[in-house]
Scaffold this motif. Structure first.
Motif, mmCIF file in Angstrom:
data_model
loop_
_atom_site.group_PDB
_atom_site.id
_atom_site.type_symbol
_atom_site.label_atom_id
_atom_site.label_comp_id
_atom_site.label_asym_id
_atom_site.label_seq_id
_atom_site.Cartn_x
_atom_site.Cartn_y
_atom_site.Cartn_z
ATOM 1 N N GLU A 204 0.831 -1.205 0.000
ATOM 2 C CA GLU A 204 0.000 0.000 0.000
ATOM 3 C C GLU A 204 0.865 1.254 0.000
ATOM 4 O OE1 GLU A 204 -3.355 2.212 2.813
ATOM 5 O OE2 GLU A 204 -2.811 0.129 3.196
ATOM 6 N N TRP A 205 1.939 1.256 0.781
ATOM 7 C CA TRP A 205 2.825 2.419 0.825
ATOM 8 C C TRP A 205 3.469 2.651 -0.535
ATOM 9 C CZ3 TRP A 205 7.949 3.769 0.173
ATOM 10 C CH2 TRP A 205 8.315 5.028 0.676
ATOM 11 N N SER A 206 3.924 1.595 -1.176
ATOM 12 C CA SER A 206 4.602 1.732 -2.467
ATOM 13 C C SER A 206 3.659 2.194 -3.566
ATOM 14 C CB SER A 206 5.250 0.398 -2.859
ATOM 15 O OG SER A 206 6.253 0.024 -1.932
ATOM 16 N N ARG A 207 2.379 1.833 -3.465
ATOM 17 C CA ARG A 207 1.421 2.257 -4.490
ATOM 18 C C ARG A 207 1.235 3.762 -4.517
ATOM 19 N NH1 ARG A 207 -1.473 -2.624 -3.324
ATOM 20 N NH2 ARG A 207 -2.678 -1.557 -1.711
ATOM 21 N N ARG A 208 1.558 4.443 -3.439
ATOM 22 C CA ARG A 208 1.419 5.895 -3.394
ATOM 23 C C ARG A 208 2.488 6.609 -4.196
ATOM 24 N NH1 ARG A 208 2.098 6.743 2.666
ATOM 25 N NH2 ARG A 208 2.364 8.917 1.964
ATOM 26 N N CYS A 209 3.507 5.887 -4.659
ATOM 27 C CA CYS A 209 4.638 6.510 -5.317
ATOM 28 C C CYS A 209 4.263 6.984 -6.717
ATOM 29 C CB CYS A 209 5.793 5.513 -5.396
ATOM 30 S SG CYS A 209 7.255 6.180 -6.181
ATOM 31 N N ALA A 210 4.405 8.284 -6.953
ATOM 32 C CA ALA A 210 4.049 8.880 -8.248
ATOM 33 C C ALA A 210 5.246 8.822 -9.188
ATOM 34 C CB ALA A 210 3.587 10.321 -8.045
ATOM 35 N N TYR A 215 13.452 3.799 -14.800
ATOM 36 C CA TYR A 215 14.178 3.579 -13.554
ATOM 37 C C TYR A 215 13.238 3.442 -12.357
ATOM 38 C CZ TYR A 215 18.081 5.068 -16.468
ATOM 39 O OH TYR A 215 19.014 5.179 -17.467
ATOM 40 N N ARG A 216 11.976 3.158 -12.599
ATOM 41 C CA ARG A 216 11.008 3.120 -11.514
ATOM 42 C C ARG A 216 11.397 2.110 -10.435
ATOM 43 N NH1 ARG A 216 6.899 0.572 -9.061
ATOM 44 N NH2 ARG A 216 5.233 1.894 -8.198
ATOM 45 N N ASP A 217 11.807 0.902 -10.826
ATOM 46 C CA ASP A 217 12.116 -0.118 -9.829
ATOM 47 C C ASP A 217 13.247 0.336 -8.904
ATOM 48 O OD1 ASP A 217 10.152 -1.711 -10.854
ATOM 49 O OD2 ASP A 217 11.512 -3.061 -11.941
ATOM 50 N N ALA A 218 14.288 0.949 -9.480
ATOM 51 C CA ALA A 218 15.400 1.419 -8.659
ATOM 52 C C ALA A 218 14.963 2.543 -7.734
ATOM 53 C CB ALA A 218 16.552 1.882 -9.555
ATOM 54 N N VAL A 220 11.850 3.132 -6.579
ATOM 55 C CA VAL A 220 10.960 2.622 -5.534
ATOM 56 C C VAL A 220 11.758 1.883 -4.463
ATOM 57 C CG1 VAL A 220 9.102 0.981 -5.040
ATOM 58 C CG2 VAL A 220 8.907 2.537 -6.976
ATOM 59 N N ARG A 221 12.748 1.084 -4.877
ATOM 60 C CA ARG A 221 13.549 0.390 -3.871
ATOM 61 C C ARG A 221 14.298 1.392 -2.999
ATOM 62 N NH1 ARG A 221 12.708 -3.107 -0.861
ATOM 63 N NH2 ARG A 221 11.745 -4.184 -2.640
ATOM 64 N N SER A 222 14.795 2.467 -3.592
ATOM 65 C CA SER A 222 15.470 3.490 -2.789
ATOM 66 C C SER A 222 14.494 4.186 -1.847
ATOM 67 C CB SER A 222 16.150 4.518 -3.699
ATOM 68 O OG SER A 222 17.270 3.955 -4.340
ATOM 69 N N LEU A 223 13.279 4.462 -2.316
ATOM 70 C CA LEU A 223 12.274 5.086 -1.453
ATOM 71 C C LEU A 223 11.901 4.168 -0.291
ATOM 72 C CD1 LEU A 223 10.012 6.722 -4.172
ATOM 73 C CD2 LEU A 223 11.245 7.958 -2.389
ATOM 74 N N ILE A 224 11.735 2.878 -0.559
ATOM 75 C CA ILE A 224 11.438 1.924 0.520
ATOM 76 C C ILE A 224 12.582 1.916 1.532
ATOM 77 C CG2 ILE A 224 11.207 -0.540 1.047
ATOM 78 C CD1 ILE A 224 9.625 -0.817 -1.571
ATOM 79 N N THR A 225 13.814 1.976 1.031
ATOM 80 C CA THR A 225 14.971 2.010 1.928
ATOM 81 C C THR A 225 14.954 3.255 2.807
ATOM 82 O OG1 THR A 225 16.256 0.766 0.286
ATOM 83 C CG2 THR A 225 17.490 1.923 2.006
ATOM 84 N N LEU A 226 14.653 4.403 2.210
ATOM 85 C CA LEU A 226 14.551 5.635 3.000
ATOM 86 C C LEU A 226 13.431 5.553 4.025
ATOM 87 C CD1 LEU A 226 15.107 8.342 0.243
ATOM 88 C CD2 LEU A 226 16.773 7.447 1.881
ATOM 89 N N LYS A 227 12.309 4.982 3.629
ATOM 90 C CA LYS A 227 11.203 4.800 4.574
ATOM 91 C C LYS A 227 11.638 3.901 5.733
ATOM 92 C CE LYS A 227 6.846 4.862 6.007
ATOM 93 N NZ LYS A 227 6.267 6.083 6.633
ATOM 94 N N ALA A 228 12.397 2.841 5.414
ATOM 95 C CA ALA A 228 12.853 1.927 6.460
ATOM 96 C C ALA A 228 13.851 2.585 7.405
ATOM 97 C CB ALA A 228 13.476 0.680 5.830
ATOM 98 N N LEU A 229 14.534 3.643 6.949
ATOM 99 C CA LEU A 229 15.470 4.372 7.796
ATOM 100 C C LEU A 229 14.795 5.506 8.557
ATOM 101 C CD1 LEU A 229 18.534 4.566 5.362
ATOM 102 C CD2 LEU A 229 18.241 3.046 7.339
ATOM 103 N N THR A 230 13.471 5.572 8.480
ATOM 104 C CA THR A 230 12.695 6.601 9.168
ATOM 105 C C THR A 230 12.287 6.132 10.556
ATOM 106 O OG1 THR A 230 11.811 7.416 7.072
ATOM 107 C CG2 THR A 230 10.610 8.016 9.068
ATOM 108 N N PHE A 231 12.499 6.994 11.534
ATOM 109 C CA PHE A 231 12.014 6.723 12.896
ATOM 110 C C PHE A 231 10.610 7.303 12.986
ATOM 111 C CE2 PHE A 231 11.897 7.720 17.542
ATOM 112 C CZ PHE A 231 11.952 6.407 17.984
ATOM 113 N N GLU A 232 9.624 6.449 12.813
ATOM 114 C CA GLU A 232 8.252 6.913 12.615
ATOM 115 C C GLU A 232 7.710 7.780 13.751
ATOM 116 O OE1 GLU A 232 4.555 4.912 10.424
ATOM 117 O OE2 GLU A 232 5.018 3.974 12.357
ATOM 118 N N PRO A 233 8.034 7.521 15.024
ATOM 119 C CA PRO A 233 7.456 8.363 16.072
ATOM 120 C C PRO A 233 7.780 9.844 15.939
ATOM 121 C CG PRO A 233 8.299 6.350 17.039
ATOM 122 C CD PRO A 233 8.744 6.362 15.608
ATOM 123 N N THR A 234 8.942 10.184 15.354
ATOM 124 C CA THR A 234 9.314 11.591 15.242
ATOM 125 C C THR A 234 9.400 12.084 13.804
ATOM 126 O OG1 THR A 234 11.701 11.148 15.178
ATOM 127 C CG2 THR A 234 10.678 11.394 17.360
#
Length: 594
Positions: A204-210, A215-218, A220-234
């Motif tokens: 669902e998160w990846s589907r939001r990517c415009a 180079y879409r696959d590369a 999206v994978r980088s965006l997922i990586t950045l999301k995974a490096l996010t500390f969601e509480p802050t």
């Protein structure tokens, strides 16, 4: 020891684990990115903590992949007796931390083995372990971990081990849970239900990517990586999931990157906004405003994921370091450096969010920052590269001070905000004149690293990107060419030449991947897009088998170096892909279809 590029990332938006191609989780900090680790084999040996799950006597896997558009990892081994798949993931955090591993039989019968060595406090503390039914309890000080599985468990030499056979169609789950030791253990949700929930979250998160294009696959994978490096509480984003992975094997260039650098704000928000993730952009902006609140003279280059200022640097002498690259560090003394560019990056990113999100409620803070910078810009500093040698007048730092004044002037002229327009225009003009008088080579053909120097550094490639001069200015073209000529190694870029000794450190380092992506963007800007595309495609070929990049690359040894996965590298990848797709270095628009 596994190579840096052998590791894949797992994460729950508050911490992250690294798992190798051999099925071993060698790094995990609990409960947060910057907490002490419970697995530290990455920086030592298996005795410093790891969790390996693989076929008996097996080495590296046959293949692995992330499920498309997710952070769920599948690792497959083909053996003489059959085939088996290991599914690894961390469900988005609820009230506790879970890391789940499901062994799935694909063909025949495969004998499996598990080795769990929990070592809290960066491999220093062996927990007290006991069994209660089918759950293993491990407790030490503030930490408690619980392993739940139907597989047989046995204790041996302060480790927990398991031997079992998996047959075609069978699935054997393992759930490792962390919670504070003073809280009681509570049974966890069904592992299969947690898997479905995790897959659905990421899809669902990846589907939001415009994003579309070649180079879409590369991207999206980088965006997922950045999301995974996010500390969601802050909303903070760490620079990397690790500490002390070396920029040069066997040397001292080993730093703790589990913190948030302010300059990442601009480089983060541009691709995040351009690809449609406004919620993440808002969360990052709010973290930024909380972190920098206070006396403008006390602005730091980095903060903790919660906004803490004190990040004292220490060494962990009981850890030998990755491939004996000592010291292993926690904290980062660079937090106390003066780096003038951060004022420019903060004011630039707040201007970007004002224009993109329609918010100007931080104008008073921006005004205070600019009032301080109006005189402070004349000081020498340590540069964005965190030089530990003597301070100098770095050209990039001065350019970013110009950016700060420029964005504040435009806040008044373009957005109707209140401020001392003529005074800030005067500061902007004075900085520009200073840079053009002192920041150029004596020939006037290109910019140099610092006033009076003949060296260049890759940060000079950002001069046109921030609007100081246009890409078609001969001095910009000359700078791109000079940087490419002086800093290129096998077609990729160093940050600067360490041989000058300006950074106060021993040893060399690899090519800096973010700088190499900056070169791609700069080449597009000066009309050499096809040359940039060739470099870009070589760069993305350096990603590991699951699409991740660390900070640096050694072209002689053909291996990744530095902390991993590196947010800076993935920012650069996204922005370079945008430049190539759009035919312009601008990153303020979503990618169009190819």
């Amino acid at each position: 020891m596994s190579r840096i590029e052998d590791y894949a990332l797992l994460g729950d938006l508050q911490t992250a684990a690294l798992v190798g191609r051999d099925g071993s989780i060698d790094w995990l900090c609990l409960p947060q990115f910057d907490s002490p680790s419970c697995f530290a084999a990455l920086l030592g040996t298996p005795d410093h903590g790891r969790w390996r799950l693989a076929p008996e006597d097996a080495g590296e896997c046959t293949s692995r992949r992330y499920l498309p558009d997710t952070l769920v990892l599948e690792t497959t081994w083909e053996t003489d007796d059959g085939a088996v798949r290991l599914i690894d993931f961390m469900p988005p955090r609820d009230d506790v931390v879970d890391i789940i591993r499901i062994v799935e039989g694909l063909r025949g019968e495969v004998a499996m083995e598990m080795d769990l060595a929990l070592r809290f406090d960066y491999g220093h503390v062996v927990p007290w372990v006991r069994r209660r039914g089918r759950v293993l309890h491990a407790i030490a000080g503030p930490d408690a971990a619980y392993l739940s599985t139907e597989a047989p468990l046995r204790g041996h030499d302060f480790r927990t081990r398991s031997s079992f056979t998996v047959r075609e169609g069978e699935r054997v789950p393992f759930v490792l849970t962390w919670r504070p030791s003073h809280e009681p253990y509570m049974p966890r949700p069904d592992p299969e239900a947690s898997l479905n929930r995790t897959v659905s979250f990421w899809e669902e998160w990846s589907r939001r990517c415009a994003v579309s294009g070649m180079y879409r696959d590369a991207v999206v994978r980088s965006l997922i990586t950045l999301k995974a490096l996010t500390f969601e509480p802050t909303g903070a984003i760490v620079a990397a999931a690790t500490t002390s992975l070396p920029e040069s094997i066997g040397h001292e260039r080993n730093w703790d990157y589990r913190y948030c650098w302010l300059r990442d704000a601009t480089l983060t928000l541009q691709p995040i906004l351009a690809t449609g993730y406004t919620d993440e952009a808002v969360a990052w902006r709010e973290w930024l405003l909380r972190a920098v609140a206070g006396d403008p003279a006390d602005l730091q280059i980095m903060y903790s994921i919660t906004g803490k200022r004190r990040l004292p640097e220490a060494t962990l002498d009981w850890l030998p370091g990755y491939e004996n690259s000592a010291p292993v560090r926690t904290g980062n003394a660079a937090a106390g450096q003066l780096q003038l560019d951060v004022w420019g990056e903060v004011l630039d990113v707040l201007a970007l969010t004002r224009n993109s999100l329609g918010s100007d409620d931080a104008w008073d803070l921006q005004t205070a920052l600019m009032d301080h910078l109006a005189t402070a810009w004349r000081q020498p500093d340590n540069s964005l590269w965190e030089m530990r040698g003597p301070r100098r007048h770095f050209t990039h730092s001065k350019v970013m001070a110009w950016v700060a004044a420029d964005r504040m002037v435009k806040g008044i002229t373009d957005s109707g905000l209140k401020g001392p327009l003529e005074r800030w225009r005067g500061v902007r003009d004075e900085i520009r004149e200073d840079v053009l008088a002192n920041g150029l080579d004596p020939t006037g053909t290109h910019f140099v690293q610092s006033y009076g120097s003949t060296e260049v550094d890759a940060a000079l490639l950002l001069i046109p990107r921030v609007g100081f001069l246009p890409y078609d200015d001969p001095r910009v073209v000359g700078t791109v060419e000079a940087v490419q000529q002086e800093l290129s190694v096998d077609g990729f870029l160093l940050r600067y030449r360490t041989s000058s000794g300006a950074d106060g450190l021993a040893g060399d380092e690899g090519v800096f991947l973010a700088c190499s992506f900056w070169l791609v963007t700069a080449l597009v800007g000066i009309g050499r897009a096809e040359e940039g595309r060739k470099i870009f495609e070589r760069l993305i070929s350096l990603r590991n088998d699951v699409g991740l990049l660390s900070e640096e690359y050694d072209p002689n040894e053909n291996r990744q170096l530095g902390n991993t996965p590196q947010a800076f590298s993935h920012f650069g990848l996204i922005n370079a892909a945008m430049a190539l797709e759009l035919g312009t270095p601008s990153s303020d628009e979503p990618l169009a279809g190819a």
